[in-house]
Design a protein around this motif. Structure first.
Motif, PDB file in Angstrom:
ATOM      1  N   GLU A  29       0.818  -1.204   0.000  1.00 28.05           N
ATOM      2  CA  GLU A  29       0.000   0.000   0.000  1.00 28.05           C
ATOM      3  C   GLU A  29       0.858   1.262   0.000  1.00 28.05           C
ATOM      4  OE1 GLU A  29      -3.067  -0.176  -0.548  1.00 28.05           O
ATOM      5  OE2 GLU A  29      -3.442  -2.297  -0.150  1.00 28.05           O
ATOM      6  N   ARG A  30       0.251   2.386  -0.376  1.00 24.79           N
ATOM      7  CA  ARG A  30       0.960   3.671  -0.418  1.00 24.79           C
ATOM      8  C   ARG A  30       1.476   4.045   0.971  1.00 24.79           C
ATOM      9  NH1 ARG A  30      -3.708   4.436  -3.427  1.00 24.79           N
ATOM     10  NH2 ARG A  30      -3.337   4.714  -5.666  1.00 24.79           N
ATOM     11  N   GLY A  31       2.740   4.420   1.044  1.00 23.93           N
ATOM     12  CA  GLY A  31       3.348   4.845   2.288  1.00 23.93           C
ATOM     13  C   GLY A  31       3.684   3.721   3.242  1.00 23.93           C
ATOM     14  N   GLU A  32       3.529   2.494   2.811  1.00 27.49           N
ATOM     15  CA  GLU A  32       3.779   1.341   3.672  1.00 27.49           C
ATOM     16  C   GLU A  32       5.232   0.896   3.565  1.00 27.49           C
ATOM     17  OE1 GLU A  32       1.371  -2.768   4.663  1.00 27.49           O
ATOM     18  OE2 GLU A  32       1.638  -2.244   2.558  1.00 27.49           O
ATOM     19  N   ILE A  33       5.798   0.446   4.685  1.00 23.29           N
ATOM     20  CA  ILE A  33       7.121  -0.187   4.690  1.00 23.29           C
ATOM     21  C   ILE A  33       6.919  -1.689   4.804  1.00 23.29           C
ATOM     22  CG2 ILE A  33       9.313  -0.442   5.900  1.00 23.29           C
ATOM     23  CD1 ILE A  33       9.072   2.407   6.858  1.00 23.29           C
ATOM     24  N   VAL A  34       7.290  -2.402   3.747  1.00 21.63           N
ATOM     25  CA  VAL A  34       7.160  -3.855   3.714  1.00 21.63           C
ATOM     26  C   VAL A  34       8.549  -4.466   3.585  1.00 21.63           C
ATOM     27  CG1 VAL A  34       6.359  -5.834   2.353  1.00 21.63           C
ATOM     28  CG2 VAL A  34       4.809  -3.927   2.819  1.00 21.63           C
ATOM     29  N   THR A  35       8.831  -5.460   4.402  1.00 22.81           N
ATOM     30  CA  THR A  35      10.115  -6.155   4.347  1.00 22.81           C
ATOM     31  C   THR A  35       9.938  -7.540   3.753  1.00 22.81           C
ATOM     32  OG1 THR A  35      11.013  -4.966   6.243  1.00 22.81           O
ATOM     33  CG2 THR A  35      12.032  -7.065   5.704  1.00 22.81           C
ATOM     34  N   LEU A  36      10.787  -7.881   2.790  1.00 25.97           N
ATOM     35  CA  LEU A  36      10.869  -9.233   2.253  1.00 25.97           C
ATOM     36  C   LEU A  36      11.935  -9.955   3.063  1.00 25.97           C
ATOM     37  CD1 LEU A  36      10.824  -8.422  -1.590  1.00 25.97           C
ATOM     38  CD2 LEU A  36       8.888  -8.720  -0.037  1.00 25.97           C
ATOM     39  N   LEU A  37      11.502 -10.910   3.858  1.00 25.39           N
ATOM     40  CA  LEU A  37      12.379 -11.594   4.805  1.00 25.39           C
ATOM     41  C   LEU A  37      12.482 -13.063   4.452  1.00 25.39           C
ATOM     42  CD1 LEU A  37      13.868 -11.731   7.623  1.00 25.39           C
ATOM     43  CD2 LEU A  37      11.608 -12.182   8.618  1.00 25.39           C
ATOM     44  N   GLY A  38      13.704 -13.590   4.496  1.00 27.15           N
ATOM     45  CA  GLY A  38      13.873 -15.003   4.224  1.00 27.15           C
ATOM     46  C   GLY A  38      15.335 -15.388   4.181  1.00 27.15           C
ATOM     47  N   PRO A  39      15.638 -16.686   4.145  1.00 29.58           N
ATOM     48  CA  PRO A  39      17.027 -17.147   4.099  1.00 29.58           C
ATOM     49  C   PRO A  39      17.653 -16.866   2.735  1.00 29.58           C
ATOM     50  CG  PRO A  39      15.531 -18.994   3.840  1.00 29.58           C
ATOM     51  CD  PRO A  39      14.674 -17.808   4.130  1.00 29.58           C
ATOM     52  N   VAL A 151      16.233  11.982  -3.183  1.00 32.87           N
ATOM     53  CA  VAL A 151      16.321  13.359  -3.682  1.00 32.87           C
ATOM     54  C   VAL A 151      15.401  13.626  -4.877  1.00 32.87           C
ATOM     55  CG1 VAL A 151      18.233  13.008  -5.317  1.00 32.87           C
ATOM     56  CG2 VAL A 151      17.988  15.210  -4.106  1.00 32.87           C
ATOM     57  N   ARG A 152      15.074  12.593  -5.637  1.00 32.44           N
ATOM     58  CA  ARG A 152      14.218  12.780  -6.823  1.00 32.44           C
ATOM     59  C   ARG A 152      12.735  12.632  -6.492  1.00 32.44           C
ATOM     60  NH1 ARG A 152      18.910  10.670  -8.016  1.00 32.44           N
ATOM     61  NH2 ARG A 152      20.064  11.368  -9.849  1.00 32.44           N
ATOM     62  N   ASN A 153      12.406  12.653  -5.204  1.00 28.85           N
ATOM     63  CA  ASN A 153      11.016  12.439  -4.791  1.00 28.85           C
ATOM     64  C   ASN A 153      10.428  11.184  -5.433  1.00 28.85           C
ATOM     65  OD1 ASN A 153      10.508  14.686  -3.038  1.00 28.85           O
ATOM     66  ND2 ASN A 153      10.568  16.009  -4.850  1.00 28.85           N
ATOM     67  N   ILE A 182      12.317   7.515   6.338  1.00 28.31           N
ATOM     68  CA  ILE A 182      11.401   7.070   5.282  1.00 28.31           C
ATOM     69  C   ILE A 182       9.954   7.411   5.635  1.00 28.31           C
ATOM     70  CG2 ILE A 182      10.438   5.015   4.175  1.00 28.31           C
ATOM     71  CD1 ILE A 182      13.270   3.848   4.218  1.00 28.31           C
ATOM     72  N   ARG A 183       9.598   7.231   6.898  1.00 26.10           N
ATOM     73  CA  ARG A 183       8.225   7.569   7.314  1.00 26.10           C
ATOM     74  C   ARG A 183       7.994   9.080   7.235  1.00 26.10           C
ATOM     75  NH1 ARG A 183       8.818   2.764  10.436  1.00 26.10           N
ATOM     76  NH2 ARG A 183       7.048   1.384   9.983  1.00 26.10           N
ATOM     77  N   GLN A 184       9.017   9.844   7.592  1.00 24.34           N
ATOM     78  CA  GLN A 184       8.896  11.297   7.511  1.00 24.34           C
ATOM     79  C   GLN A 184       8.745  11.749   6.057  1.00 24.34           C
ATOM     80  OE1 GLN A 184      12.052  13.378   9.537  1.00 24.34           O
ATOM     81  NE2 GLN A 184      11.443  15.386   8.771  1.00 24.34           N
ATOM     82  N   ALA A 185       9.444  11.074   5.164  1.00 25.08           N
ATOM     83  CA  ALA A 185       9.331  11.397   3.736  1.00 25.08           C
ATOM     84  C   ALA A 185       8.017  10.910   3.143  1.00 25.08           C
ATOM     85  CB  ALA A 185      10.513  10.795   2.969  1.00 25.08           C
ATOM     86  N   GLY A 186       7.358   9.952   3.812  1.00 25.61           N
ATOM     87  CA  GLY A 186       6.057   9.463   3.345  1.00 25.61           C
ATOM     88  C   GLY A 186       6.118   8.652   2.072  1.00 25.61           C
ATOM     89  N   ILE A 187       7.180   7.867   1.911  1.00 33.10           N
ATOM     90  CA  ILE A 187       7.388   7.120   0.663  1.00 33.10           C
ATOM     91  C   ILE A 187       7.112   5.636   0.897  1.00 33.10           C
ATOM     92  CG2 ILE A 187       9.154   6.420  -1.027  1.00 33.10           C
ATOM     93  CD1 ILE A 187      10.483   9.096  -0.564  1.00 33.10           C
ATOM     94  N   THR A 188       6.551   4.979  -0.099  1.00 32.48           N
ATOM     95  CA  THR A 188       6.404   3.520  -0.080  1.00 32.48           C
ATOM     96  C   THR A 188       7.792   2.896  -0.114  1.00 32.48           C
ATOM     97  OG1 THR A 188       4.356   3.754  -1.336  1.00 32.48           O
ATOM     98  CG2 THR A 188       5.323   1.555  -1.226  1.00 32.48           C
TER      99      THR A 188
END
Length: 351
Positions: A29-39, A151-153, A182-188
């Motif tokens: 989703e927009r503005g979400e931080i998602v981590t791909l976790l795995g071995p 920097v390039r938004n 990243i949360r302050q910048a509001g970026i996915t």
């Protein structure tokens, strides 16, 4: 910021016996931080490179909002995806100072200079603009790499194992600071890591990968407390796997160490044979607890003591279980300790 939609994506490298990514589906989703976790080798870096456009899938679709990046007859090259990338080794130009590294590739002009200054301030590098990479610490180099991505938004920022080159103590601080930036910048944002603690600390949601597919995607709290299957339970944190049977009320599991309160049974009906995941922090030293174990090994790690013990059962070999003891408890090896099982962190898991 963009909403990333990945549909039925497949990728197999030449000469490989199995797909790096198979029937991969994910919505970020927009503005979400998602981590791909795995071995290692699970497909997480391939997934990130497919989102970035560094790799082409064999089939499937990837879209940013309603704009197709690949699929539906479209192919958008990496430089036109409006995505920022932070590489594992930072990939800074050694002959350029921090300011020029950050602004590399931007068109000349007042607007660009202003944006570079704003981004330098955002990542906390004011006063370091004229330093070259060799004059910066690892954390400062990481901030430069992050600033260059921001920097390039961009609508999306992608980070591939960004903390792996940092010392352990500094890594903790940097992942907190980078998450805040990243949360302050509001970026996915999409992170890739094999570090469970990193994923639990940073993410809005975690996608746990294994052999090219997603085993579970959920919030860090849900992933840790209520893993869907054995792989997730054992890869994300530590756990004890105990076989049992769902009780008549559906909220307790009958096992060789007694009845276990369980808030997450996947709707298994009473009488079903199941495996229960019990996190060590769900076992509390208590004189009137439901079972006891004789300690066989312990490791002091500061905030807690990791201890292993043998639990005698009526039939079969004793169960070897892991417990977390308070650091002030000096329980000697060989002593028997009684535990109560708390309902938090106990869950039925699939094979």
């Amino acid at each position: 910021m963009a909403r990333i939609i990945i549909k039925n994506v497949n990728k197999t490298y030449a000469g490989a016996e199995a797909a790096a990514i198979g029937n991969f589906n994910l919505v970020i989703e927009r503005g979400e931080i998602v981590t791909l976790l795995g071995p290692s080798g699970c497909g997480k870096t391939t997934a990130l490179r497919l989102i970035a456009g560094f790799e082409r899938p064999d089939s499937g679709e990837i879209s940013f909002d309603d704009r197709a990046m690949v699929g539906r007859g479209q192919w958008v090259p990496p430089e036109k995806r409006h995505a920022g990338m932070v590489f594992q080794d930072y990939a800074l130009f050694p002959h350029l100072n921090a300011e020029k590294n950050i602004g590399f590739g931007l068109s000349a002009g007042r607007d660009s200079q202003k944006r570079v200054r704003e981004t330098i301030q955002l990542v906390g590098l004011s006063g370091y603009e004229n330093r070259f990479p060799r004059q910066l610490s690892g954390g400062q180099q990481q901030r430069v790499a992050l600033a260059r991505a921001l920097v390039r938004n961009p609508s999306v920022v992608l980070l591939d194992e960004p903390f792996s080159n940092l010392d352990a103590d500094f890594r903790v601080r940097m992942r907190r600071e980078v998450g805040s930036i990243i949360r302050q910048a509001g970026i996915t944002a999409v992170f890739v890591t094999h570090d469970q603690t990193e994923a639990l600390n940073l993410s809005d949601r975690i996608a746990v990968l294994n052999q090219g597919r997603i085993e579970q995607i959920d919030t860090p709290r849900q992933i840790y407390n209520y893993p869907d299957n054995k792989f997730v339970a054992t890869f994300v944190g530590q756990t004890n796997l105990v076989p049992g049977t769902v009780g008549e009320d559906g909220g307790r599991i009958k096992t060789a160490i007694g009845e276990i309160p369980c808030n997450h049974t996947h709707g298994k009906p009473p009488g079903s044979r199941v495996v229960c995941s019990i996190r060590p922090n769900s076992l509390k030293m208590q004189a009137d607890g439901s079972f006891s174990a004789r300690l066989t090994e312990k490791i002091f790690s500061g905030p807690l003591i990791e201890a292993w013990g043998k639990v005698e059962i009526s039939e079969g070999e004793p169960l070897n279980m892991l417990f977390h003891l308070p650091p002030e408890e000096d329980v000697p090896i060989g002593e028997r300790v009684t535990f109560a099982i708390l309902p938090r962190g106990t869950a039925v898991v699939d094979e």
